[in-house]
Design a protein around this motif. Sequence first.
Motif, short mmCIF file in Angstrom:
data_model
loop_
_atom_site.label_atom_id
_atom_site.label_comp_id
_atom_site.label_asym_id
_atom_site.label_seq_id
_atom_site.Cartn_x
_atom_site.Cartn_y
_atom_site.Cartn_z
N HIS A 262 4.70 5.65 -1.92
CA HIS A 262 4.04 6.75 -1.10
C HIS A 262 3.55 6.29 0.45
O HIS A 262 2.87 7.00 0.88
CB HIS A 262 2.93 7.51 -1.65
N LYS A 263 3.80 5.14 0.79
CA LYS A 263 3.48 4.29 1.91
C LYS A 263 2.09 4.39 2.18
O LYS A 263 1.45 4.55 3.22
CB LYS A 263 4.04 5.29 3.02
N LEU A 264 1.37 4.04 1.17
CA LEU A 264 -0.24 3.86 1.13
C LEU A 264 -0.66 2.35 0.91
O LEU A 264 0.01 1.71 0.19
CB LEU A 264 -0.88 4.82 0.03
N ARG A 265 -1.55 2.09 1.80
CA ARG A 265 -2.06 0.66 1.54
C ARG A 265 -2.74 0.61 0.22
O ARG A 265 -3.29 1.59 -0.39
CB ARG A 265 -3.15 0.57 2.56
N ILE A 266 -2.81 -0.58 -0.37
CA ILE A 266 -3.33 -0.92 -1.70
C ILE A 266 -4.94 -1.09 -1.73
O ILE A 266 -5.16 -2.17 -0.99
CB ILE A 266 -2.78 -1.63 -2.43
N THR A 267 -5.86 -0.27 -1.97
CA THR A 267 -7.16 -0.66 -1.80
C THR A 267 -7.76 -0.42 -3.13
O THR A 267 -7.27 0.30 -4.16
CB THR A 267 -7.72 0.28 -0.91
N ASP A 268 -8.88 -1.00 -3.83
CA ASP A 268 -9.54 -0.81 -4.85
C ASP A 268 -9.74 0.88 -5.17
O ASP A 268 -9.82 1.25 -6.27
CB ASP A 268 -10.85 -1.52 -4.99
N CYS A 269 -10.34 1.41 -3.98
CA CYS A 269 -10.49 2.70 -4.39
C CYS A 269 -9.31 3.71 -4.68
O CYS A 269 -9.48 4.51 -5.53
CB CYS A 269 -11.36 3.29 -3.10
N ARG A 270 -8.29 3.31 -3.81
CA ARG A 270 -7.09 4.15 -4.39
C ARG A 270 -6.41 3.94 -5.54
O ARG A 270 -6.02 4.63 -6.48
CB ARG A 270 -6.25 3.69 -3.12
N MET A 271 -6.57 2.36 -5.85
CA MET A 271 -6.14 2.06 -7.36
C MET A 271 -7.00 2.73 -8.37
O MET A 271 -6.53 3.56 -9.34
CB MET A 271 -6.22 0.52 -7.38
N GLU B 289 -1.74 14.14 1.94
CA GLU B 289 -0.88 13.95 2.87
C GLU B 289 0.54 13.00 2.59
O GLU B 289 1.50 13.35 3.08
CB GLU B 289 -1.57 13.02 4.13
N ASN B 290 0.53 12.16 1.90
CA ASN B 290 1.42 11.27 1.29
C ASN B 290 2.03 11.56 -0.04
O ASN B 290 2.95 10.85 -0.47
CB ASN B 290 1.05 9.96 1.17
N GLY B 291 2.05 12.94 -0.37
CA GLY B 291 2.81 13.50 -1.58
C GLY B 291 2.07 12.99 -2.96
O GLY B 291 3.17 13.06 -4.02
N LEU B 292 0.99 12.18 -3.10
CA LEU B 292 0.60 11.90 -4.35
C LEU B 292 -0.14 12.89 -5.27
O LEU B 292 -0.05 13.19 -6.39
CB LEU B 292 -0.39 10.83 -4.23
#
Length: 140
Positions: free
Chosen positions: A13-22, A61-64
């Motif tokens: 989904h073209k998102l950076r991998i961060t602790d919060c997102r994970m 915004e990125n479809g998740l």
Amino acid sequence: MKYSELKQSLKNHKLRITDCRMDVLAYFKEMQRALSFKDLEDKFQEYDRVTLYRTLHSFEENGLLHKIPGDSGSAVYGLCNDCDVESHHHNHMHFKCTSCGTTECIDVPVEIPALSLPKNYKMTDMDVIVNGVCNTCNSN
């Protein structure tokens, strides 16, 4: 869900991998229901409000995730099944339990009736929310 699968989902989904997102993505996968900002805020006290808002916004915004309108202007967010950055659509119903307050996506095929709008109106989205008692509350 495995850590590697969460990472791949963010990458897809073209998102950076961060602790919060994970953490947020793992929580949505674990709960398997729509979550509010308050749910996330209660669960992830280590992240500030702005970080959580930005995470929800970037996921949407990125479809998740997709936003589901709630009572009195509030919203909950549900996981998207087949959306991506270019194609974000939600032609399914949502079910809100009047007993426990949870909201779920109804992903089984349910025919949503076609609408005939007045001339010069153009539909961009349709939110269908069915209210009732969920399976869990109905069993109790």
